[in-house]
Write an enzyme that holds these catalytic residues in place. Structure first.
Site, PDB file in Angstrom:
ATOM      1  N   GLU A   1       0.787  -1.224   0.000  1.00 14.73           N
ATOM      2  CA  GLU A   1       0.000   0.000   0.000  1.00 14.73           C
ATOM      3  C   GLU A   1       0.827   1.286   0.000  1.00 14.73           C
ATOM      4  O   GLU A   1       0.702   2.130   0.893  1.00 14.73           O
ATOM      5  CB  GLU A   1      -0.968  -0.016   1.190  1.00 14.73           C
ATOM      6  CG  GLU A   1      -1.933  -1.197   1.137  1.00 14.73           C
ATOM      7  CD  GLU A   1      -2.907  -1.254   2.303  1.00 14.73           C
ATOM      8  OE1 GLU A   1      -2.711  -0.512   3.292  1.00 14.73           O
ATOM      9  OE2 GLU A   1      -3.884  -2.028   2.224  1.00 14.73           O
TER      10      GLU A   1
ATOM     11  N   GLU B   1      -6.124  -7.823  -1.583  1.00  6.52           N
ATOM     12  CA  GLU B   1      -6.488  -7.749  -0.175  1.00  6.52           C
ATOM     13  C   GLU B   1      -7.935  -7.313  -0.071  1.00  6.52           C
ATOM     14  O   GLU B   1      -8.312  -6.269  -0.618  1.00  6.52           O
ATOM     15  CB  GLU B   1      -5.631  -6.717   0.568  1.00  6.52           C
ATOM     16  CG  GLU B   1      -4.661  -7.281   1.578  1.00  6.52           C
ATOM     17  CD  GLU B   1      -4.002  -6.194   2.419  1.00  6.52           C
ATOM     18  OE1 GLU B   1      -2.780  -5.997   2.252  1.00  6.52           O
ATOM     19  OE2 GLU B   1      -4.687  -5.550   3.214  1.00  6.52           O
TER      20      GLU B   1
END
Length: 301
Positions: free
Chosen positions: A102, A220
């Site tokens: 991320e 995810e």
């Protein structure tokens, strides 16, 4: 071992996990460029066990967030596995490398700063290892390259640009997105969250297929057991969406739920923990999805 064994039994074929733990307790990287051999042998063991159970790995190099050290403390590729005696860069058990979990940049919402970093890092990794796939680790937030797409974001940006971050960097082999409706659109009803989730996945699938010309992985997603609504209903809906898009062919590569854990490490549970042996209904949903996606892949071949 338990997680990988249960994963294989459920029919899952890919596991994404950390290849980092920087600073702090039981760190892999004790200080910049200095690694703890004992902890590295633990990662060796994970890879060796994954090979034994036929599970491919996506290994993330570093974290945007402070958990496990974060990006502020940054060999893995050239590591020689102490158990299998195979260099990581030559090991087919590893499916792909992930540059960072991320990445984002709150100082530059255009995504250009992140683009520059991705280009530098992707070129460097491919110079060390051109055998494995490489992905960025993006959540999927849209930026300035297609302004109208920013309406798909959950009301804010994080300094990345899903289109340009994947389109202009040839070394990146596939695109990723993450999704957490109970965090990103938490003020909405369960039904509205599912509607948003379907739009989020479908928009990125369309762009991966039509613009990027690269596969897409929902790398995810999850639903917290501490929040509202049913995790099983949520996961079933997401899996159905992923399967239907994959059936169209060409872009949707699959999905990875966050997160499977072993018995006895509940202190790491962030609310999204799934222990396959303890959650039979959720385990069945995950296993069913794995088998239908495997059958679909075989039908294309």
């Amino acid at each position: 071992t338990e997680v990988l064994k249960d994963t294989a039994t459920a029919g899952l074929s890919v596991c994404r996990t950390w290849a980092f733990s920087d600073g702090g307790d039981r760190a892999l990287q004790i200080s910049p460029g200095v690694y703890d051999e004992r902890v590295f042998q633990g990662l060796d063991f994970v890879i060796a066990e994954a090979k034994k159970y036929g599970v491919r790995l996506i290994l993330s190099f570093v974290n945007q967030w402070n958990d496990f050290g974060g990006k502020a403390q940054y060999k893995v590729v050239t590591r020689l596995n102490s158990i299998t005696k195979v260099a990581y860069k030559d090991d087919p058990t590893i499916m792909a490398w992930e540059l960072m979990n991320e990445p984002c940049d709150q100082a530059d919402y255009s995504g250009k700063t992140v683009n520059g970093w991705v280009q530098d890092m992707a070129s460097f990794v491919k110079s060390l290892d051109n055998k494995h796939l490489l992905e960025v680790g993006m959540e999927g937030f849209y930026g300035d390259s297609i302004p109208e797409r920013k309406s798909v974001n959950p009301g804010y940006q994080v300094g990345t640009d899903f289109i340009s971050n994947h389109l202009i960097i040839n070394e990146i082999d596939f695109a990723t997105i993450h999704a957490y409706t109970d965090q990103w659109v938490s003020g909405q009803s369960d039904e509205a969250q599912l509607v948003w989730m379907e739009k989020w996945i479908t928009s990125h699938w369309e762009d991966a297929r039509n613009i990027l010309k690269k596969p897409l992985v929902l790398a995810e997603f999850g639903k917290s057991s501490r929040g509202q609504g049913s995790r099983d209903i949520f996961m079933s809906s997401v899996y159905r969406n992923v399967y239907n898009l994959a059936k169209e062919g060409g872009a949707m590569g699959g999905s990875l739920v966050w997160q499977l854990m072993a018995h006895g490490i509940e202190n790491y549970d962030d609310g999204y923990c799934i222990v396959l042996g303890q959650n039979p209904s959720t385990t069945q949903i995950i296993s069913d999805q794995a088998h239908v996606m495997t059958a679909l892949a075989h039908s294309f071949n």
